[in-house]
Design a protein around this motif. Structure first.
Motif, mmCIF file in Angstrom:
data_model
loop_
_atom_site.group_PDB
_atom_site.id
_atom_site.type_symbol
_atom_site.label_atom_id
_atom_site.label_comp_id
_atom_site.label_asym_id
_atom_site.label_seq_id
_atom_site.Cartn_x
_atom_site.Cartn_y
_atom_site.Cartn_z
ATOM 1 N N LYS A 49 0.845 -1.190 0.000
ATOM 2 C CA LYS A 49 0.000 0.000 0.000
ATOM 3 C C LYS A 49 0.884 1.244 0.000
ATOM 4 C CE LYS A 49 -4.103 2.056 2.073
ATOM 5 N NZ LYS A 49 -5.241 1.851 2.999
ATOM 6 N N ILE A 50 0.444 2.261 -0.735
ATOM 7 C CA ILE A 50 1.185 3.514 -0.862
ATOM 8 C C ILE A 50 0.422 4.628 -0.157
ATOM 9 C CG2 ILE A 50 2.115 5.242 -2.457
ATOM 10 C CD1 ILE A 50 2.290 3.049 -4.579
ATOM 11 N N THR A 51 1.128 5.429 0.598
ATOM 12 C CA THR A 51 0.562 6.655 1.153
ATOM 13 C C THR A 51 0.973 7.827 0.268
ATOM 14 O OG1 THR A 51 0.545 5.892 3.453
ATOM 15 C CG2 THR A 51 0.575 8.269 3.091
ATOM 16 N N CYS A 52 -0.008 8.532 -0.270
ATOM 17 C CA CYS A 52 0.256 9.754 -1.033
ATOM 18 C C CYS A 52 0.309 10.895 -0.019
ATOM 19 C CB CYS A 52 -0.834 10.021 -2.050
ATOM 20 S SG CYS A 52 -1.177 8.623 -3.135
ATOM 21 N N ALA A 53 1.482 11.424 0.249
ATOM 22 C CA ALA A 53 1.660 12.449 1.280
ATOM 23 C C ALA A 53 1.795 13.812 0.623
ATOM 24 C CB ALA A 53 2.882 12.141 2.135
ATOM 25 N N ILE A 54 0.755 14.627 0.739
ATOM 26 C CA ILE A 54 0.770 15.978 0.173
ATOM 27 C C ILE A 54 1.276 16.938 1.244
ATOM 28 C CG2 ILE A 54 -0.597 17.818 -0.862
ATOM 29 C CD1 ILE A 54 -2.546 15.732 -1.869
ATOM 30 N N LEU A 55 2.394 17.593 0.958
ATOM 31 C CA LEU A 55 3.017 18.515 1.903
ATOM 32 C C LEU A 55 2.526 19.927 1.625
ATOM 33 C CD1 LEU A 55 6.688 17.158 1.715
ATOM 34 C CD2 LEU A 55 4.741 16.271 3.023
#
Length: 294
Positions: free
Chosen positions: A8-14
């Protein structure tokens, strides 16, 4: 596509005060062609004072939001790794956005031996219009890193923290253009000129080198060779020394002692004395002889 649907991938928007761009960033994550069960969208809000909280609220449970007081870009990178539920973290600056096939193409590359994947980005102007330039591979918005591997390389100052994984062959660079990198005056990682930009990257390399030196005492799961770890540490420390010398030449206060220090670290790290180092040497000589620096 890779059949390992346990990843599973976490899309981390900064995000810090990028509310004007945030809808496009979030939508580019939610509208990926990859099966939605294989990823999550996490917003790392670094204490935004604009419309960012309201925009995040409008998405309901489609996204997850982590909000703190303002701590800076480096802390946002670290928080994403700490708070992610995914096995990998794909970073996205809130002023950038992804191609709809970004995650699907990255996912194909993820194996036990691939701990970081990066790709090309298309430069766009402030209004999102492509500028006809391809680059920024390795920029924050192009990096997807194994969460546990990334945590071993903390703390950091920028996305450079995962470069050693590429150095040892546990990464992949894709030629595909899978995202859009916005060029504008108020970029989150913008540095001012007059030596400060170069000093920032000198420090970035020193931080990484010190992390790698410390890992020699307790080798991480991704590298079990102390000599290679030492070589990596020397590589990044020597890069910091070169950047320090470059900054000194920018400020016209470089010395021959600093030049010898740079050469010593190049030799210690078994690096090549290349065109950049030659250019800096010529700049030093021009400054010391009083000739105009061209």
């Amino acid at each position: 596509m890779n059949s390992r649907n346990d990843i599973k991938i976490t899309c981390a928007i900064l995000c810090y005060n990028y509310g004007r761009y945030l809808h496009q960033a979030i939508d580019s994550c939610l509208n990926q062609s990859l099966d939605t069960s294989l990823y999550e969208v996490l917003i790392i809000d670094d204490g935004s004072t604009d419309e960012t909280p309201n925009i995040c609220s409008s998405y309901g449970n489609k996204i997850r939001v982590s909000r703190t007081k303002n701590q800076g870009f480096a802390k946002s990178i670290e928080r994403a790794l700490v708070e992610a539920n995914g096995d990998y973290v794909a970073y996205l600056d809130a002023d950038d956005w992804w191609h709809k096939d970004k995650l699907a193409k990255v996912y194909q590359e993820l194996t036990d031996n691939i701990l970081v994947v990066a790709h090309n980005l298309s430069d766009v102007n402030e209004n999102g219009v492509e500028m006809g330039r391809i680059g920024a591979c390795g920029n924050t918005s192009s990096v997807c890193v194994h969460r546990l591997a990334g945590l071993t390389l903390m703390p950091t100052t920028t996305e450079i923290f995962c470069q050693p994984l590429l150095d040892i062959g546990k990464g992949k660079i894709l030629n595909d253009v899978l995202g859009y990198y916005r060029i504008h005056e108020k970029a989150m990682t913008d540095r001012t000129p007059n030596g400060k930009h170069t000093a920032f990257f000198a420090n970035t390399n020193y931080v990484l080198a010190n992390n790698l030196y410390s890992l020699k005492k307790n080798l991480p799961f991704w590298l079990d060779n102390e000599k290679i770890m030492d070589r990596l540490a020397k590589k990044y420390f020597s890069e910091g020394v070169i950047k320090d010398f470059e900054r000194a030449t920018e400020l016209s206060n470089a010395s021959f002692g600093a030049w010898f220090r740079m050469v010593g670290w190049i030799l210690s790290a078994k690096r090549r004395f290349g065109k950049r180092e030659l250019r800096l040497t010529v700049r030093l000589l021009l400054q010391k002889t009083g000739l105009k620096n061209r």
